[in-house]
Design an enzyme around this catalytic site. Structure first.
Site, PDB file in Angstrom:
ATOM      1  N   GLY A  80      10.629  -5.939   2.162  1.00 53.69           N
ATOM      2  CA  GLY A  80      10.849  -6.128   0.738  1.00 53.69           C
ATOM      3  C   GLY A  80      12.013  -5.324   0.200  1.00 53.69           C
ATOM      4  CB  CYS A  81      12.366  -3.444  -2.982  1.00 59.08           C
ATOM      5  SG  CYS A  81      11.793  -4.708  -4.139  1.00 59.08           S
ATOM      6  CB  VAL A  82      12.140  -0.299   1.403  1.00 57.81           C
ATOM      7  CG1 VAL A  82      11.518  -0.954   2.634  1.00 57.81           C
ATOM      8  CG2 VAL A  82      12.596   1.115   1.726  1.00 57.81           C
TER       9      VAL A  82
END
Length: 365
Positions: A153-155
């Protein structure tokens, strides 16, 4: 709760790895937040019992406009997850190629010099994965090492740079490419009127970004990757992610995420820096994932950043929304092009995402 620290990517005496370039690519369909709000109110129709709440949520995310994979009217034609995923596969190739071509051009790297290709996304699936399709599409080397990564995801933008650094540290005469494509609009659920989905419908957007990381034997004017660290927060998996259903991706987004950031990020950054003989006062550049207003506010509070240090992140959020894994890469591109620190400046590049986890990189410009 104690965070677990990952392995540091570089150590004293190791060869420096550098970020040679960062480039983004977006779908041609760009709409104002006002237009998208009107379209969503029509899309949900009578299901939406409180249209004013949706309008308030959309205002609060501070996004002014977003790119979409398809023209707005085409979303009414998508009725199954398979149809949405087919669009994801097609558009991901187009945007991934555009971003990677631009990044290679800016880095002055020939495609044949690429030793590894890392592809990250959390908004669609494909087998063969998109990296394989890009090799065919772009004529990349047949012996290139492929690393498709799903689920971060965002990481994943920050983690992808760290994994690219790991690769070129082992192969200093080569370059590694990271490609991120996120088409968040294709995950929208018509029958999900949860607050998490309503917020996501106003916050997340579509786009792609690519980064070239080079080993010591390739000339590069970009920032050196001094060290990296992965941090995992045990028993927080319910904070963020997807529930996979027969209708596709259903968003999980806990209001406790900003609380976790306030409680842990400052300590984690300080511990990371201390291991390399530095303190937060030594850092002159911050490249942070955009998240959303509450995430950025929590980040500022955790790191005591109140003097414009997060302006690049706020600007990208305002212009294009949250692009999940691509967000931190778009912020990096903006900093490299428009806000480049003085040579020798130390910087932190960081993102957080499902797990829950964070990824930290120490840079030297």
């Amino acid at each position: 709760m104690t965070a677990g620290a990952g392995i540091t990517a570089s150590a004293a005496g190791s060869e420096p790895m550098k970020i040679a370039s960062a480039a983004s690519a977006f779908p041609k369909n760009y709409y104002s937040q006002k237009f998208l709000l009107e379209q969503l109110q029509h899309y949900w129709g009578d299901q939406l019992r409180n249209p004013q709440m949706l309008a308030r949520l959309h205002r609060n995310v501070t996004v002014e406009g977003r790119h979409l994979a398809l023209p707005a009217e085409k979303y009414y034609d998508i009725t199954t997850w398979g149809q949405a995923n087919d669009v994801w596969i097609e558009v991901a190739q187009e945007l991934g190629e555009q971003a990677l071509c631009l990044a290679l051009h800016h880095a002055g790297i020939e495609p044949g010099k690429l030793g590894a290709l890392i592809f990250v996304s959390v908004t669609g699936i494909s087998s063969p994965s998109i990296d394989a399709l890009l090799i065919n599409r772009m004529g990349l080397p047949g012996n290139i090492r492929r690393m498709p990564i799903f689920g971060l995801g965002c990481v994943a933008g920050a983690a992808g740079i760290a994994r690219a650094a790991d690769y070129v540290r082992a192969y200093p005469s080569q370059a590694a490419a990271l490609v991120s494509v996120e088409l968040c609009s294709l995950t929208i659920q018509r029958d999900d009127l949860s607050v998490a989905n309503l917020i996501s419908s106003g916050l997340f957007a579509d786009g792609s970004a690519a980064v070239i990381v080079t080993g010591d034997e390739l000339a590069s004017a970009g920032p050196e990757i001094v060290a990296t660290r992965s941090i995992f927060y045990p028993d927080t998996e319910e904070m963020m992610g997807w529930k996979i259903t027969e209708k596709g991706f259903r968003i999980t987004l806990s209001p406790e995420v900003p609380v976790l950031i306030r409680e842990h990020l400052g300590h984690d950054v300080d511990a990371f820096l201390a291991d390399h003989g530095h303190t937060r006062a030594d850092i002159g550049s911050w490249v942070l994932h955009t998240g959303g207003p509450k995430v950025l506010e929590a980040t500022a509070a955790a790191l005591d950043l109140h003097n414009g240090e997060l302006d690049a992140s706020w600007s990208c959020l305002k212009k294009v929304g949250n692009l999940s894994s691509a967000s931190v890469l778009v912020v990096l591109e903006d900093v490299m092009r428009n806000r480049r620190p003085e040579p020798g400046t130390l910087g932190i590049l960081a993102a957080m995402g499902p797990g829950f986890c964070s990824e930290l990189l120490l840079l030297k410009w």
